[in-house]
Design a protein around this motif. Structure first.
Motif, PDB file in Angstrom:
ATOM      1  N   UNK A  14       0.764  -1.082  -0.448  1.00 51.56           N
ATOM      2  CA  UNK A  14       0.126   0.110   0.272  1.00 51.56           C
ATOM      3  C   UNK A  14       0.786   0.511   0.002  1.00 51.56           C
ATOM      4  N   UNK A  15       1.658   1.265   1.089  1.00 51.99           N
ATOM      5  CA  UNK A  15       3.013   2.369   0.643  1.00 51.99           C
ATOM      6  C   UNK A  15       3.700   2.447  -0.427  1.00 51.99           C
ATOM      7  N   UNK A  16       4.042   1.258  -1.144  1.00 51.39           N
ATOM      8  CA  UNK A  16       4.660   2.096  -2.350  1.00 51.39           C
ATOM      9  C   UNK A  16       3.352   2.188  -3.502  1.00 51.39           C
ATOM     10  N   UNK A  17       1.769   1.822  -3.258  1.00 49.49           N
ATOM     11  CA  UNK A  17       0.941   2.544  -4.477  1.00 49.49           C
ATOM     12  C   UNK A  17       1.061   3.729  -3.971  1.00 49.49           C
ATOM     13  N   UNK A  18       0.937   4.123  -2.864  1.00 48.28           N
ATOM     14  CA  UNK A  18       0.246   5.766  -2.373  1.00 48.28           C
ATOM     15  C   UNK A  18       1.262   6.404  -2.561  1.00 48.28           C
ATOM     16  N   UNK A  19       2.839   5.571  -2.394  1.00 49.49           N
ATOM     17  CA  UNK A  19       4.386   6.883  -3.014  1.00 49.49           C
ATOM     18  C   UNK A  19       4.021   7.027  -4.604  1.00 49.49           C
ATOM     19  N   UNK A  84      -5.659  -2.793   7.598  1.00 45.32           N
ATOM     20  CA  UNK A  84      -6.275  -4.067   7.146  1.00 45.32           C
ATOM     21  C   UNK A  84      -7.832  -3.448   6.364  1.00 45.32           C
ATOM     22  N   UNK A  85      -8.552  -4.210   5.891  1.00 50.17           N
ATOM     23  CA  UNK A  85      -9.550  -3.989   4.825  1.00 50.17           C
ATOM     24  C   UNK A  85     -10.744  -2.547   5.519  1.00 50.17           C
ATOM     25  N   UNK A  86     -10.976  -2.056   5.592  1.00 54.51           N
ATOM     26  CA  UNK A  86     -12.361  -1.050   5.979  1.00 54.51           C
ATOM     27  C   UNK A  86     -11.587   0.267   5.892  1.00 54.51           C
ATOM     28  N   UNK A  87     -12.231   1.029   5.873  1.00 58.50           N
ATOM     29  CA  UNK A  87     -12.671   3.006   5.988  1.00 58.50           C
ATOM     30  C   UNK A  87     -12.784   3.316   7.028  1.00 58.50           C
ATOM     31  N   UNK A  88     -11.252   3.851   7.850  1.00 56.57           N
ATOM     32  CA  UNK A  88     -10.704   4.288   8.808  1.00 56.57           C
ATOM     33  C   UNK A  88     -11.678   6.014   8.759  1.00 56.57           C
ATOM     34  N   UNK A  89     -11.713   7.099   9.432  1.00 56.87           N
ATOM     35  CA  UNK A  89     -12.454   8.646   9.866  1.00 56.87           C
ATOM     36  C   UNK A  89     -11.524   9.260   9.301  1.00 56.87           C
ATOM     37  N   UNK A  98      -9.298   2.698   0.497  1.00 57.12           N
ATOM     38  CA  UNK A  98     -10.818   1.119   1.557  1.00 57.12           C
ATOM     39  C   UNK A  98     -10.102   0.415   2.012  1.00 57.12           C
ATOM     40  N   UNK A  99      -8.611   1.077   2.760  1.00 57.65           N
ATOM     41  CA  UNK A  99      -7.463   0.485   3.449  1.00 57.65           C
ATOM     42  C   UNK A  99      -7.617   1.493   4.454  1.00 57.65           C
TER      43      UNK A  99
END
Length: 118
Positions: A14-19, A84-89, A98-99
């Protein structure tokens, strides 16, 4: 050598996708706002760290900070950033995927604790 903080392979993906989308990133361990005490991911420099923050280490080539006050509560633990799956606030960058990033912790061994608190 034992580090104070580590990151799971799933979180690195996920970090790599965000980078790729945002460029260099940084993390700050939230102290209770929004998602409780979730690690928050920002574009590097978008979160202003202050004198009351310490850099705990690096994860996936990203600096990871937390406040000194919160560190006092967590100084006996090793932290692992996971996802983890799920949306935080929160305002963390991973939320639209979605994680959400989470912290897993374990107590430091006596040896590790003395190594970090010499």
């Amino acid at each position: 050598m034992t580090q104070r903080i580590s990151v799971t392979d799933d979180a690195i993906k996920i970090i790599d996708q965000l980078k790729e989308r945002y460029g260099p990133l940084m993390f700050h361990q939230s102290g209770g706002c929004c998602d409780g005490s979730s690690p928050m991911c920002f574009e590097n420099g978008d979160f202003k760290v202050g004198e009351s923050d310490i850099q705990l280490g690096m994860i996936a080539d990203c600096p990871f900070y937390m406040s000194r006050d919160q560190y006092d509560y967590w100084k006996h633990t090793h932290l692992t950033v996971d996802v983890t799956p799920g949306r935080g606030s929160s305002f963390s960058l991973e939320i639209p995927l979605g994680v959400r990033f989470i912290i897993r912790s374990r107590l430091l061994s006596d040896e590790e604790f003395h190594l970090f608190h010499q």
